[in-house]
Design an enzyme around this catalytic site. Structure first.
Site, PDB file in Angstrom:
ATOM      1  N   CYS A   1      -5.179   0.856   6.643  1.00 59.02           N
ATOM      2  CA  CYS A   1      -5.894  -0.392   6.940  1.00 59.02           C
ATOM      3  C   CYS A   1      -5.386  -0.988   8.254  1.00 59.02           C
ATOM      4  O   CYS A   1      -4.243  -0.796   8.645  1.00 59.02           O
ATOM      5  CB  CYS A   1      -5.744  -1.379   5.789  1.00 59.02           C
ATOM      6  SG  CYS A   1      -4.055  -1.939   5.493  1.00 59.02           S
TER       7      CYS A   1
ATOM      8  N   GLU B   1       1.298   3.623   2.154  1.00 57.71           N
ATOM      9  CA  GLU B   1       2.065   3.875   3.376  1.00 57.71           C
ATOM     10  C   GLU B   1       3.375   3.100   3.387  1.00 57.71           C
ATOM     11  O   GLU B   1       4.401   3.614   3.835  1.00 57.71           O
ATOM     12  CB  GLU B   1       1.240   3.495   4.617  1.00 57.71           C
ATOM     13  CG  GLU B   1      -0.047   4.271   4.770  1.00 57.71           C
ATOM     14  CD  GLU B   1      -1.246   3.587   4.138  1.00 57.71           C
ATOM     15  OE1 GLU B   1      -2.356   3.763   4.659  1.00 57.71           O
ATOM     16  OE2 GLU B   1      -1.097   2.878   3.118  1.00 57.71           O
TER      17      GLU B   1
ATOM     18  N   HIS C   1       0.824  -1.197   0.000  1.00 55.95           N
ATOM     19  CA  HIS C   1       0.000   0.000   0.000  1.00 55.95           C
ATOM     20  C   HIS C   1       0.866   1.259   0.000  1.00 55.95           C
ATOM     21  O   HIS C   1       2.089   1.198   0.150  1.00 55.95           O
ATOM     22  CB  HIS C   1      -0.937  -0.013   1.204  1.00 55.95           C
ATOM     23  CG  HIS C   1      -1.971  -1.079   1.121  1.00 55.95           C
ATOM     24  ND1 HIS C   1      -2.830  -1.358   2.157  1.00 55.95           N
ATOM     25  CD2 HIS C   1      -2.314  -1.948   0.125  1.00 55.95           C
ATOM     26  CE1 HIS C   1      -3.638  -2.342   1.809  1.00 55.95           C
ATOM     27  NE2 HIS C   1      -3.341  -2.723   0.585  1.00 55.95           N
TER      28      HIS C   1
END
Length: 99
Positions: A79, A54, A52
């Site tokens: 998440c 991040e 992802h």
């Protein structure tokens, strides 16, 4: 929201758009990490099933010690569940990101 915060969120949105057509059915997400008014890491969700935004942003930070004094701007709440990838919230907590 302060002017600088708007600039960082705008940049995160620009990064998120780079995932257009590549991450579906997941959302496009961008992430910017800022330390003392300077962007030290950026990332976006590049492909479905892959790391992802991040993760890419954290990995882009050259001096990982700065994360504990940094602010993360991300276009979607990190998440917190295990799916195809581990939870991004846990990654940020492990690095003790300030905000």
């Amino acid at each position: 929201m302060a002017q600088n915060e708007l600039i960082y969120m705008h940049r995160a949105l620009e990064l998120a758009r780079l995932g257009l057509g590549l991450v579906s059915p997941n959302p496009m997400v961008g992430c910017v990490i800022v330390h003392e008014g300077r962007i030290i890491g950026e990332g976006f969700h590049r492909q479905y099933g892959g790391p992802h935004a991040e993760v890419h942003a954290v990995n882009a930070v050259k001096d990982q010690h700065l994360l504990a004094q940094s602010t993360v701007y991300v276009t979607l709440e990190p998440c917190a569940h295990f799916g195809l990838t581990p939870p991004c919230a846990a990654l940020l907590a492990r690095h003790k990101v300030k905000k």
